[in-house]
Design a protein around this motif. Structure first.
Motif, PDB file in Angstrom:
ATOM      1  N   HIS A 198      51.965  46.570  44.803  1.00  0.00           N
ATOM      2  CA  HIS A 198      52.073  45.505  44.047  1.00  0.00           C
ATOM      3  C   HIS A 198      53.766  45.157  43.243  1.00  0.00           C
ATOM      4  O   HIS A 198      54.401  44.659  42.410  1.00  0.00           O
ATOM      5  CB  HIS A 198      51.278  45.529  42.879  1.00  0.00           C
ATOM      6  CG  HIS A 198      51.456  45.035  41.042  1.00  0.00           C
ATOM      7  ND1 HIS A 198      51.171  43.637  41.581  1.00  0.00           N
ATOM      8  CD2 HIS A 198      52.387  45.788  40.264  1.00  0.00           C
ATOM      9  CE1 HIS A 198      51.940  43.070  40.103  1.00  0.00           C
ATOM     10  NE2 HIS A 198      51.889  44.377  39.266  1.00  0.00           N
ATOM     11  N   THR A 247      45.740  35.174  39.401  1.00  0.00           N
ATOM     12  CA  THR A 247      46.009  35.544  38.604  1.00  0.00           C
ATOM     13  C   THR A 247      44.771  35.992  37.684  1.00  0.00           C
ATOM     14  O   THR A 247      44.533  34.366  36.778  1.00  0.00           O
ATOM     15  CB  THR A 247      47.089  36.155  37.844  1.00  0.00           C
ATOM     16  OG1 THR A 247      47.874  36.662  39.281  1.00  0.00           O
ATOM     17  CG2 THR A 247      46.276  37.834  37.130  1.00  0.00           C
ATOM     18  N   GLN A 297      43.999  36.154  43.862  1.00  0.00           N
ATOM     19  CA  GLN A 297      45.482  36.854  43.659  1.00  0.00           C
ATOM     20  C   GLN A 297      45.638  38.577  44.005  1.00  0.00           C
ATOM     21  O   GLN A 297      45.347  39.612  44.424  1.00  0.00           O
ATOM     22  CB  GLN A 297      46.470  36.455  44.450  1.00  0.00           C
ATOM     23  CG  GLN A 297      47.062  35.171  45.204  1.00  0.00           C
ATOM     24  CD  GLN A 297      45.867  35.277  46.811  1.00  0.00           C
ATOM     25  OE1 GLN A 297      46.591  35.653  47.713  1.00  0.00           O
ATOM     26  NE2 GLN A 297      45.300  34.595  47.099  1.00  0.00           N
ATOM     27  N   ASP A 298      44.751  38.207  42.685  1.00  0.00           N
ATOM     28  CA  ASP A 298      45.332  39.960  41.638  1.00  0.00           C
ATOM     29  C   ASP A 298      44.530  40.118  40.272  1.00  0.00           C
ATOM     30  O   ASP A 298      44.630  39.179  40.073  1.00  0.00           O
ATOM     31  CB  ASP A 298      46.862  40.151  41.103  1.00  0.00           C
ATOM     32  CG  ASP A 298      47.833  39.477  40.965  1.00  0.00           C
ATOM     33  OD1 ASP A 298      46.862  38.204  40.566  1.00  0.00           O
ATOM     34  OD2 ASP A 298      49.288  39.911  40.768  1.00  0.00           O
ATOM     35  N   TRP A 332      43.922  41.511  37.002  1.00  0.00           N
ATOM     36  CA  TRP A 332      44.823  42.761  35.974  1.00  0.00           C
ATOM     37  C   TRP A 332      43.472  43.161  34.839  1.00  0.00           C
ATOM     38  O   TRP A 332      42.962  42.500  34.100  1.00  0.00           O
ATOM     39  CB  TRP A 332      46.253  41.642  35.321  1.00  0.00           C
ATOM     40  CG  TRP A 332      47.603  41.793  35.816  1.00  0.00           C
ATOM     41  CD1 TRP A 332      47.406  41.304  37.098  1.00  0.00           C
ATOM     42  CD2 TRP A 332      48.566  42.499  35.571  1.00  0.00           C
ATOM     43  NE1 TRP A 332      48.430  40.749  37.879  1.00  0.00           N
ATOM     44  CE2 TRP A 332      49.624  41.849  36.644  1.00  0.00           C
ATOM     45  CE3 TRP A 332      49.288  43.083  34.172  1.00  0.00           C
ATOM     46  CZ2 TRP A 332      50.739  41.635  36.990  1.00  0.00           C
ATOM     47  CZ3 TRP A 332      50.307  42.864  34.566  1.00  0.00           C
ATOM     48  CH2 TRP A 332      51.019  41.727  36.255  1.00  0.00           C
ATOM     49  N   ASP A 347      45.303  44.237  43.358  1.00  0.00           N
ATOM     50  CA  ASP A 347      45.599  43.449  44.421  1.00  0.00           C
ATOM     51  C   ASP A 347      45.166  43.324  45.327  1.00  0.00           C
ATOM     52  O   ASP A 347      45.029  43.890  46.385  1.00  0.00           O
ATOM     53  CB  ASP A 347      47.480  43.831  44.979  1.00  0.00           C
ATOM     54  CG  ASP A 347      48.589  43.079  45.805  1.00  0.00           C
ATOM     55  OD1 ASP A 347      47.565  42.108  46.306  1.00  0.00           O
ATOM     56  OD2 ASP A 347      49.716  42.609  46.353  1.00  0.00           O
TER      57      ASP A 347
END
Length: 240
Positions: free
Chosen positions: A3, A114, A170-171, A173, A238
């Motif tokens: 990442h 995200t 895509q990712d 957090w 990720d």
């Protein structure tokens, strides 16, 4: 490629949190930074925060209206592209298809690259606190809405019939984590994070000074790990 080796993403972001003010505490600096850099940052709060008070006689419906106004004001201060607050009563959040449907819908609507939420595996924090069930559930809702959710045409297929397309996140957090793998530099953005939190006046029974002190302490500690003044910690997944 890890990442940390990738170019920073620039696409839309959807922040999915349990209560009004969770987002500011967990990731307000990062989300403000991204919005400032030109990313579309959208907020979806799953509950209305109507039990966010210790006063027995307080009208819950009125508190929910107050918290909606506070959340909208904080979002404006952070430069967010949109703010939505759900109608689920505080403390009653569950990870069900009915709850995931609007989250998947919002991921597809804003074309989120995200997703930001809370780490649902973080239950105990040292020996002094355990995580609110809504926080944990919001994390699971967000994760399950991403996969196997928004990218799969057989989940909530009626949305596709309405004209929405699938969206691969895509990712992800995850804040408030006991297992951080990334510190995001928020140097210069801590004052705006604290200012956004201060907009939630109904929650500041001890005043903003208390929150400013612990947020600054945490940001300083996280920043020291990567050699910057202030940072926020996340468990970043990720999925690309």
């Amino acid at each position: 490629m890890t990442h940390e080796d990738r170019e920073p993403r620039t696409g839309p972001v959807l922040a999915v949190f349990a209560h009004p003010d969770d987002m500011e505490i967990a990731g307000g600096g990062t989300l403000t930074k991204w919005a400032e850099a030109g990313r579309e940052v959208h907020l979806l709060v799953l509950t209305n925060g109507d039990r966010g008070s210790q006063e027995p006689g307080l009208d819950r419906a009125e508190l929910a209206r107050t918290r909606l106004r506070e959340t909208e004001t904080a979002g404006e201060a952070m430069g967010l592209a949109s703010v939505r607050v759900g109608a689920i009563p505080d403390g009653e959040l569950e990870n069900t298809a009915e709850i995931r449907e609007p989250v998947v819908r919002r991921i597809r609507e804003v074309r989120a690259e995200t997703v930001v939420s809370l780490d649902p595996t973080a239950v105990f924090f040292e020996n002094r606190y355990y995580n609110h069930s809504d926080h944990r559930t919001a994390g699971w809702v967000a994760l399950d809405a991403c996969f196997p959710g928004s990218g799969n045409p057989h989940f909530f297929a009626e949305q596709l019939h309405e004209g929405l397309g699938t969206q691969d996140v895509q990712d992800i957090w995850l804040g408030w984590t006991n297992e951080p793998n990334h510190q995001e530099d928020i140097t210069g953005f801590l004052p705006r994070k604290i200012d956004a939190l201060a907009r939630h006046e109904s929650q500041l029974s001890e005043g903003i000074r208390f929150f400013e002190e612990f947020l600054r302490r945490d940001a300083t500690g996280a920043g020291a790990k990567i050699g910057v003044e202030h940072a926020e910690e996340f468990r970043v997944l990720d999925l690309s």
